[in-house]
Design a protein around this motif. Structure first.
Motif, PDB file in Angstrom:
ATOM      1  N   VAL A  76       6.764  15.021  44.479  1.00  0.00           N
ATOM      2  CA  VAL A  76       6.855  16.424  44.060  1.00  0.00           C
ATOM      3  C   VAL A  76       6.542  16.544  42.568  1.00  0.00           C
ATOM      4  CG1 VAL A  76       8.467  18.341  43.713  1.00  0.00           C
ATOM      5  CG2 VAL A  76       8.420  17.140  45.891  1.00  0.00           C
ATOM      6  N   PHE A  77       7.059  15.641  41.761  1.00  0.00           N
ATOM      7  CA  PHE A  77       6.801  15.677  40.317  1.00  0.00           C
ATOM      8  C   PHE A  77       5.315  15.492  40.016  1.00  0.00           C
ATOM      9  CE2 PHE A  77       6.294  13.407  36.273  1.00  0.00           C
ATOM     10  CZ  PHE A  77       6.779  14.390  35.419  1.00  0.00           C
ATOM     11  N   VAL A  78       4.685  14.535  40.680  1.00  0.00           N
ATOM     12  CA  VAL A  78       3.256  14.281  40.448  1.00  0.00           C
ATOM     13  C   VAL A  78       2.416  15.482  40.892  1.00  0.00           C
ATOM     14  CG1 VAL A  78       1.297  12.840  41.162  1.00  0.00           C
ATOM     15  CG2 VAL A  78       3.446  11.774  40.497  1.00  0.00           C
ATOM     16  N   ILE A  79       2.771  16.083  42.015  1.00  0.00           N
ATOM     17  CA  ILE A  79       2.022  17.253  42.487  1.00  0.00           C
ATOM     18  C   ILE A  79       2.137  18.398  41.478  1.00  0.00           C
ATOM     19  CG2 ILE A  79       1.984  19.069  44.244  1.00  0.00           C
ATOM     20  CD1 ILE A  79       2.767  16.875  46.271  1.00  0.00           C
ATOM     21  N   LEU A  80       3.337  18.645  40.990  1.00  0.00           N
ATOM     22  CA  LEU A  80       3.519  19.730  40.014  1.00  0.00           C
ATOM     23  C   LEU A  80       2.796  19.448  38.699  1.00  0.00           C
ATOM     24  CD1 LEU A  80       7.282  20.615  40.564  1.00  0.00           C
ATOM     25  CD2 LEU A  80       5.261  21.877  41.335  1.00  0.00           C
ATOM     26  N   LEU A  81       2.750  18.187  38.292  1.00  0.00           N
ATOM     27  CA  LEU A  81       2.063  17.830  37.054  1.00  0.00           C
ATOM     28  C   LEU A  81       0.549  17.897  37.210  1.00  0.00           C
ATOM     29  CD1 LEU A  81       2.188  16.682  34.142  1.00  0.00           C
ATOM     30  CD2 LEU A  81       2.148  14.411  35.171  1.00  0.00           C
ATOM     31  N   GLU A  82       0.041  17.485  38.359  1.00  0.00           N
ATOM     32  CA  GLU A  82      -1.408  17.359  38.540  1.00  0.00           C
ATOM     33  C   GLU A  82      -2.078  18.569  39.175  1.00  0.00           C
ATOM     34  OE1 GLU A  82      -3.211  15.023  37.299  1.00  0.00           O
ATOM     35  OE2 GLU A  82      -1.524  13.832  36.622  1.00  0.00           O
ATOM     36  N   TYR A  83      -1.316  19.540  39.664  1.00  0.00           N
ATOM     37  CA  TYR A  83      -1.950  20.679  40.327  1.00  0.00           C
ATOM     38  C   TYR A  83      -2.864  21.466  39.389  1.00  0.00           C
ATOM     39  CZ  TYR A  83      -2.716  24.645  43.340  1.00  0.00           C
ATOM     40  OH  TYR A  83      -3.316  25.626  44.083  1.00  0.00           O
ATOM     41  N   TYR A 120      -3.214   8.911  27.790  1.00  0.00           N
ATOM     42  CA  TYR A 120      -2.498   7.639  27.668  1.00  0.00           C
ATOM     43  C   TYR A 120      -1.086   7.801  28.234  1.00  0.00           C
ATOM     44  CZ  TYR A 120      -5.991   5.538  24.569  1.00  0.00           C
ATOM     45  OH  TYR A 120      -7.139   5.013  24.050  1.00  0.00           O
ATOM     46  N   VAL A 121      -0.450   8.916  27.897  1.00  0.00           N
ATOM     47  CA  VAL A 121       0.911   9.168  28.378  1.00  0.00           C
ATOM     48  C   VAL A 121       0.909   9.321  29.895  1.00  0.00           C
ATOM     49  CG1 VAL A 121       2.836  10.797  28.284  1.00  0.00           C
ATOM     50  CG2 VAL A 121       1.621  10.191  26.191  1.00  0.00           C
ATOM     51  N   ARG A 122      -0.078  10.049  30.422  1.00  0.00           N
ATOM     52  CA  ARG A 122      -0.149  10.216  31.877  1.00  0.00           C
ATOM     53  C   ARG A 122      -0.394   8.888  32.580  1.00  0.00           C
ATOM     54  NH1 ARG A 122      -2.787  15.764  34.108  1.00  0.00           N
ATOM     55  NH2 ARG A 122      -1.649  17.175  32.757  1.00  0.00           N
ATOM     56  N   ALA A 123      -1.238   8.038  32.004  1.00  0.00           N
ATOM     57  CA  ALA A 123      -1.517   6.739  32.617  1.00  0.00           C
ATOM     58  C   ALA A 123      -0.246   5.894  32.682  1.00  0.00           C
ATOM     59  CB  ALA A 123      -2.605   6.010  31.837  1.00  0.00           C
ATOM     60  N   ILE A 124       0.512   5.858  31.607  1.00  0.00           N
ATOM     61  CA  ILE A 124       1.757   5.079  31.588  1.00  0.00           C
ATOM     62  C   ILE A 124       2.790   5.697  32.525  1.00  0.00           C
ATOM     63  CG2 ILE A 124       3.701   4.410  30.111  1.00  0.00           C
ATOM     64  CD1 ILE A 124       1.611   4.182  27.820  1.00  0.00           C
ATOM     65  N   LEU A 125       2.875   7.035  32.524  1.00  0.00           N
ATOM     66  CA  LEU A 125       3.829   7.724  33.396  1.00  0.00           C
ATOM     67  C   LEU A 125       3.535   7.446  34.864  1.00  0.00           C
ATOM     68  CD1 LEU A 125       6.137   9.836  33.700  1.00  0.00           C
ATOM     69  CD2 LEU A 125       4.337  11.562  33.804  1.00  0.00           C
ATOM     70  N   HIS A 126       2.268   7.535  35.258  1.00  0.00           N
ATOM     71  CA  HIS A 126       1.920   7.281  36.656  1.00  0.00           C
ATOM     72  C   HIS A 126       2.127   5.817  37.027  1.00  0.00           C
ATOM     73  CE1 HIS A 126       0.803  11.302  37.261  1.00  0.00           C
ATOM     74  NE2 HIS A 126      -0.428  11.257  36.814  1.00  0.00           N
ATOM     75  N   ALA A 127       1.853   4.915  36.117  1.00  0.00           N
ATOM     76  CA  ALA A 127       2.087   3.498  36.399  1.00  0.00           C
ATOM     77  C   ALA A 127       3.579   3.230  36.602  1.00  0.00           C
ATOM     78  CB  ALA A 127       1.529   2.637  35.277  1.00  0.00           C
ATOM     79  N   CYS A 128       4.418   3.842  35.771  1.00  0.00           N
ATOM     80  CA  CYS A 128       5.868   3.652  35.923  1.00  0.00           C
ATOM     81  C   CYS A 128       6.403   4.305  37.188  1.00  0.00           C
ATOM     82  CB  CYS A 128       6.597   4.206  34.701  1.00  0.00           C
ATOM     83  SG  CYS A 128       6.299   3.271  33.198  1.00  0.00           S
ATOM     84  N   LEU A 129       5.854   5.477  37.539  1.00  0.00           N
ATOM     85  CA  LEU A 129       6.286   6.150  38.767  1.00  0.00           C
ATOM     86  C   LEU A 129       5.858   5.386  40.017  1.00  0.00           C
ATOM     87  CD1 LEU A 129       5.562   9.913  37.995  1.00  0.00           C
ATOM     88  CD2 LEU A 129       7.795   8.848  38.298  1.00  0.00           C
ATOM     89  N   ALA A 130       4.806   4.615  39.918  1.00  0.00           N
ATOM     90  CA  ALA A 130       4.270   3.918  41.085  1.00  0.00           C
ATOM     91  C   ALA A 130       5.083   2.683  41.466  1.00  0.00           C
ATOM     92  CB  ALA A 130       2.820   3.514  40.828  1.00  0.00           C
TER      93      ALA A 130
END
Length: 182
Positions: free
Chosen positions: A47-54, A88-98
């Motif tokens: 849900v967080f990723v969808i809201l961030l990436e929509y 850069y922040v999004r890349a690190i955030l998505h890597a940590c969420l994964a």
């Protein structure tokens, strides 16, 4: 040949991975998998990723199609400033969420896709790309009627202009006459 804007690819990949992570999390929770807590995390992360990436970002050149209703989420993403604009922040955030999604089977596919999106965002960050909101299209208040001299009378496909002039000179309108025979 133009340069590829990697952020657009990463946005689509991350949005799809958020949906996959959400669906996998719902399956893991509903199926009462062992360690289903990771599946519940997958629902929240999805849900967080969808809201961030929509909301799509604006392209450097050309036009960008805005997603329906993205203006509200774009305002929220814009509100957080460099935390959401910087790739850069999004890349690190998505890597940590994964990472936590990899511990349970239903969320593994979403985790792998989110990791790929993280790598694409990292590439976009190396290329100095940044998220910018799409501005609302300015409506022109000019008079449209001045640009249109005479609207077309024939439905498409229309013949070339030379043939139309000949038809008008001959008196033919292009309509088919139907006569009834008794």
């Amino acid at each position: 040949m133009g340069q590829i804007e990697w952020a657009m690819w990463a946005n689509e990949q991350a949005l799809a991975s958020g949906l996959i992570l959400l669906i996998g999390g719902v399956v893991g929770v509903a199926g009462q998998f062992r360690d289903w807590e990771f599946a519940a995390y997958g629902v929240a992360a999805g849900v967080f990723v969808i809201l961030l990436e929509y909301p799509r970002g604006k392209r450097r050149k050309g036009t960008t199609m805005e997603r329906p209703g993205q203006w509200f989420l774009a305002a929220v993403v814009k509100l957080f400033g460099p935390l959401t604009r910087n790739y850069y922040v999004r890349a690190i955030l998505h890597a940590c969420l994964a990472v936590p999604g990899g511990f349970i089977l239903p969320t593994v596919l979403g985790t792998v896709n989110l990791g790929i999106a993280s790598l694409i965002y990292l590439l976009a960050a190396f290329r100095k790309e940044e998220w910018r909101p799409i501005q609302a299209a300015q409506t022109q208040k000019g008079h449209v009627g001045k640009s249109i001299h005479q609207p077309p009378t024939n439905p498409p496909p229309r013949p070339p202009a030379e043939h139309r002039r000949k038809q008008m000179d001959d008196g033919r309108t292009g309509a088919i006459e139907v006569t009834a025979t008794p």
